[in-house]
Scaffold this active site. Structure first.
Site, short mmCIF file in Angstrom:
data_model
loop_
_atom_site.label_atom_id
_atom_site.label_comp_id
_atom_site.label_asym_id
_atom_site.label_seq_id
_atom_site.Cartn_x
_atom_site.Cartn_y
_atom_site.Cartn_z
N ARG A 31 -16.34 25.18 1.11
CA ARG A 31 -15.15 25.92 1.53
C ARG A 31 -15.26 26.13 3.04
NH1 ARG A 31 -10.03 27.56 1.72
NH2 ARG A 31 -9.60 29.70 1.03
N THR A 35 -18.02 28.57 5.34
CA THR A 35 -19.34 28.08 5.80
C THR A 35 -19.30 26.92 6.78
OG1 THR A 35 -19.55 26.49 3.96
CG2 THR A 35 -20.33 28.74 3.57
N GLU A 98 -11.89 18.80 -5.86
CA GLU A 98 -13.09 18.04 -5.50
C GLU A 98 -14.17 18.23 -6.55
OE1 GLU A 98 -13.34 17.79 -0.60
OE2 GLU A 98 -14.78 18.99 -1.71
#
Length: 870
Positions: A31, A35, A98
């Site tokens: 994400r 991060t 994903e």
């Protein structure tokens, strides 16, 4: 024991292969909001340093409702997927999509999945509680049937991923956490070396070498495999390396040591490669080979290592790479291959094994796989095969080469080939050429090397690896025999000349003919220089390739070189002041006249429309280079060390293909504004230009330009909007790189040190509305500057490292005060400052965004606490 064959049939030794279906080692899913600029960026950097090929999506990649096909292919093409589960991971539909794709690849493609739980518990992910529960409440709001179905897919993927063994951060230091992750990923990726599709007869040799190794012992095992070229030494070493690899965390396979270490520079690169492999850090750089030795020895603490040094040709190289068992930790295994058994005398600890050729039955099987694409010959070729086996004498590479060349040929061709082989000795020499050089030469001769070299490689007539083309001597000798075949006693009628005696005979007697297309006169220590007559090349009107080594010929002033077909000319130490009056450059693609006495290339405006590379390096008499204006396709212009060259040529609008421009060590005073026409320019080297005073504004237009090298240009005072790279020798082990954008800053580089650093303005002439914080990293090395000022309006870094050289003690903690008023600054690192006298101006700070302050070697008292409020 051949290193490769060309069959698509079943391999009898498939376990030796290392073919991979994966495009990437790792796909990094995360994400970005959580991060991207901290943990994931540090993890990606660590993976990259460890030489782990990692896919990380670009933050500029457009986000749509569906994942792009390109991203899907990247997921499918990755051996391992790392999923960074963070607080808001489940808020992103993109991240969840994903994840679904990754778990699908785990099931269908055998992809390994490693979850990282960063600030969340595995149970939160698995059961969708906490922040993950809140995220799914939002997803379910006003969800239609299609979205509800997708939500269930997301939940199922999270449940499955949450049950996998992964890496929870918990209360650990991130650096140690990342080190653990990288170590596990590296162990999960088999870095096997490629052996081949058909391995025949290798087992007995492998068995005998393993008897000399003691993989379970705590002692260091060192074994040398020696024998003829082409006997299969490298194949034996590769098989053993692949078999033992999973027992070692640290390992390295250095191929082709002989060719890659012809001088200290090459040996230095091999030391760097060895250290990069075993330290899992591809950024390793060394200053010299002695430092490399100490660095290798100092890494004994790593424990046992597996190292293969392939094709070592002398003791000197071994002394710099693996001289003694004392260099390595207990349990290490060092294997080397060599044609020179004397190499093993470097240390009595080296055991030796002589590689054996193939027994007749195995030789026939290997030859048959290449000549017939099956494990035995067809009936009518049995006798002919026996003749080949008699010639090859169990030499695997000769069997592969000959078998490939005879594939699908009739009996008459076989018999003709065998007749020629009777006159060709089977030496232990294997020929290597740099692939880029061969490709350029062949392109210049209007061949199609990309496809034609691939065909030769596919037929195993050559092998291409690590940027080198390799041909066994028996095949080269066969080619030479074909050249000599029609006129064995008259080299003047051969198409190619390569032996000194033949070339001397042709040139001194004027016996050259139009048959000659290539002539390579390499440097020889024992040969006398050939004195050329004016008409030595008169009849060679089809000459295309000419290479003359330094000091190999003596030229008269009326020397002529009339061929209109010349495409490649390399003449080191060319002794005349210009090219001959009848020289034709129309078809010339590459021209190398290094260390020549040339003053100007040619008189007048000669048509050089095909010229791509012009290298006149170290031609100290050169004063005029204006003739390049007739070379619109020029890509490389190399003029390093041309000390008398005082002016740049004017660049025409049609010279936009020029990519590399090296004027280092010349006497130029300025760069012409016409450099703006070089739209494709990537590398510009102006180092050691003692008279260079300025760079033009027009250099700003060159969008492809990398950092300009301006080392040791003492008169350079005005620089406009150009990225510079200056290398300083302040640090003993690692040269310091400074890369920044400067505007009329008065940066002066003298004796490789920064003499003055007055003003830094990293945003050059931008409109106010276009200004953004300076990305990533700016490193300043502060010396004894009379004035240090930073223009706040334009300098907006978010990460800044300031270093005082460790061998300079004049700063006493003095830092530009404006540093402590950077509202955008998030990370600040100060190194080698003495704050005892001046202290840190904490009362005066305004750093509202500061998150991290690092003080390295700053002479602070143990336990001292620094407080900063904002």
């Amino acid at each position: 024991m051949a290193s490769r064959t060309c069959s698509s049939g079943r391999s009898s030794s498939s376990s030796y292969n290392s073919n991979s279906k994966w495009r990437y080692d790792v796909f990094l899913s995360f994400r970005g909001e959580d991060t991207r600029k901290n943990f994931t960026d540090h993890l990606y950097s660590a993976l990259d340093r460890g030489n782990i090929n990692t896919f990380r999506d670009d933050e500029k990649l457009p986000r749509g409702e569906e994942i792009s096909p390109q991203l899907l292919k990247s997921i499918e093409g990755s051996r391992i997927a790392i999923i960074v589960f963070s607080k808001t991971f489940a808020d992103s539909k993109w991240c969840l999509d994903e994840l679904v794709k990754i778990m699908e690849c785990e099931k269908e493609k055998g992809q390994k999945v490693f979850p990282i739980f960063y600030g969340v518990e595995p149970s939160e992910v698995r059961n969708q509680t906490g922040s993950y529960g809140e995220a799914f409440k939002n997803h379910q709001t006003n969800a239609d049937e299609e979205k509800k179905k997708k939500i269930e897919e997301w939940k199922a993927a999270l449940r499955k991923a949450g049950k996998l063994s992964g890496f929870p951060l918990q209360n650990r230091y991130e650096s140690k956490f990342i080190e653990e992750i990288v170590g596990e990923i590296r162990r999960s990726i088999p870095k096997l070396v490629h052996v081949g599709d058909k391995i025949v007869g290798v087992d007995e040799n492998v068995k005998q070498v393993k008897l000399l190794l003691d993989a379970k012992s705590n002692e260091v095992s060192m074994v040398g495999i020696y024998g003829l070229g082409g006997i299969g030494k490298t194949t034996i070493a590769k098989v053993i390396y692949n078999d033992l690899l999973n027992q070692f965390k640290h390992h390295s396979f250095l191929e082709n040591v002989r060719e890659r270490s012809k001088d200290d520079r090459g040996l230095l690169h091999l030391q760097e490669k060895l250290l990069c492999d075993i330290l899992m850090d591809k950024t390793m750089k060394l200053s010299n080979v002695d430092e490399g030795v100490e660095m290798i020895k100092s890494r004994r603490y790593l424990g046992k290592v597996l190292i293969v040094l392939d094709d070592v040709d002398c003791q000197k190289k071994l002394r710099f790479l693996a001289d003694s068992p004392d260099w390595f930790g207990g349990g290490s295994i060092i294997i080397l291959t060599t044609r020179n058994k004397c190499c093993l005398n470097v240390n009595k600890e080296y055991s030796s094994y002589e590689a054996k050729g193939l027994a007749k039955n195995k030789a026939l099987e290997l030859f048959s796989w290449n000549a017939f694409k099956q494990h035995h010959p067809t009936d009518n070729y049995v006798d002919l095969c026996n003749c080949v086996l008699h010639y090859a004498k169990g030499l695997p590479l000769a069997l592969v080469v000959l078998g490939s060349s005879l594939f699908q040929r009739d009996e008459e061709y076989w018999e003709s080939t065998l007749d020629r082989l009777k006159t060709i000795p089977l030496d232990d020499i294997q020929k290597d050429w740099e692939e880029k050089t061969v490709t350029k030469i062949l392109e210049g001769c209007r061949f199609h090397p990309k496809t034609e070299l691939k065909e030769l490689d596919d037929k195993c007539l050559i092998s291409i690896s690590n940027g080198f083309i390799r041909m066994h001597d028996s095949l080269q000798e066969m080619g030479w025999a074909i050249v000599r075949e029609k006129y064995p006693e008259n080299p003047g009628k051969w198409s190619r000349l390569w032996e000194y005696e033949d070339i001397e005979s042709v040139l001194t007697t004027n016996m050259g003919t139009e048959n000659i297309e290539g002539m390579f006169l390499n440097m020889s220590i024992t040969a006398e220089p050939i004195k050329l007559h004016v008409e030595a090349f008169k009849n060679m009107n089809r000459l295309r390739l000419l290479k003359v080594g330094p000091y190999m010929v003596r030229l008269s002033q009326d020397f002529e070189l009339p061929s209109r077909e010349l495409t490649y000319l390399e003449w080191s130490g060319y002794s005349l002041e210009s090219m001959p009056s009848n020289f034709h450059a129309y078809n010339l693609v590459e021209l190398y006249l290094r260390f020549s006495r040339i003053r100007r290339l040619w008189e007048g405006n000669m048509d050089a429309r095909m010229l791509k590379i012009l290298d006149l390096s170290h031609s100290e008499q050169l004063v005029d280079i204006s003739s390049i204006s007739s070379a619109p396709k020029l890509e490389f212009l190399l003029l390093e060390g041309c000390k008398r060259l005082k002016s740049f040529p004017e660049f025409k609008e049609n010279m936009g293909r020029l990519r590399v421009l090296d004027f280092s060590g010349t006497s130029i005073e300025e760069v012409p504004s016409s450099i703006r026409h070089l739209h494709g320019l990537e590398d510009l080297n102006l180092s050691y230009c003692q008279n260079l005073m300025s760079l033009p504004d027009s250099i700003c237009c060159l969008s492809s330009l990398k950092p300009v090298l301006v080392k040791n240009c003492p008169k350079l005072r005005t620089v406009v909007n150009v990225e510079l790279e200056l290398r300083s020798s302040f640090l003993a082990r690692q040269p310091l790189n400074l890369t920044c954008r400067i505007l009329k800053s008065g940066v002066i580089c003298r004796n490789s040190c920064f003499y003055s650093f007055k003003t830094l303005n990293p945003r050059c002439d931008q409109r106010k509305e276009d200004m953004h914080p300076l990305p990533l990293f700016v490193q300043l090395c502060i010396t004894n500057s009379a004035s240090r000022e930073i223009q706040n309006n334009s300098f907006k870094p978010y990460s800044l490292k300031i270093s005082c050289p460790s061998n300079y003690h004049g700063m006493e903690g003095r830092i530009p005060s404006d540093i402590f008023h950077q509202s955008s600054l998030e990370n600040l690192s100060l190194c080698n400052f003495n704050f005892k006298g001046a202290g840190i101006p904490l009362d005066n700070w305004y750093l509202p965004s500061l998150r991290s302050l690092s003080l390295h070697y700053c002479n602070l008292m143990e336990g001292e606490v620094l407080n900063h409020y904002h």
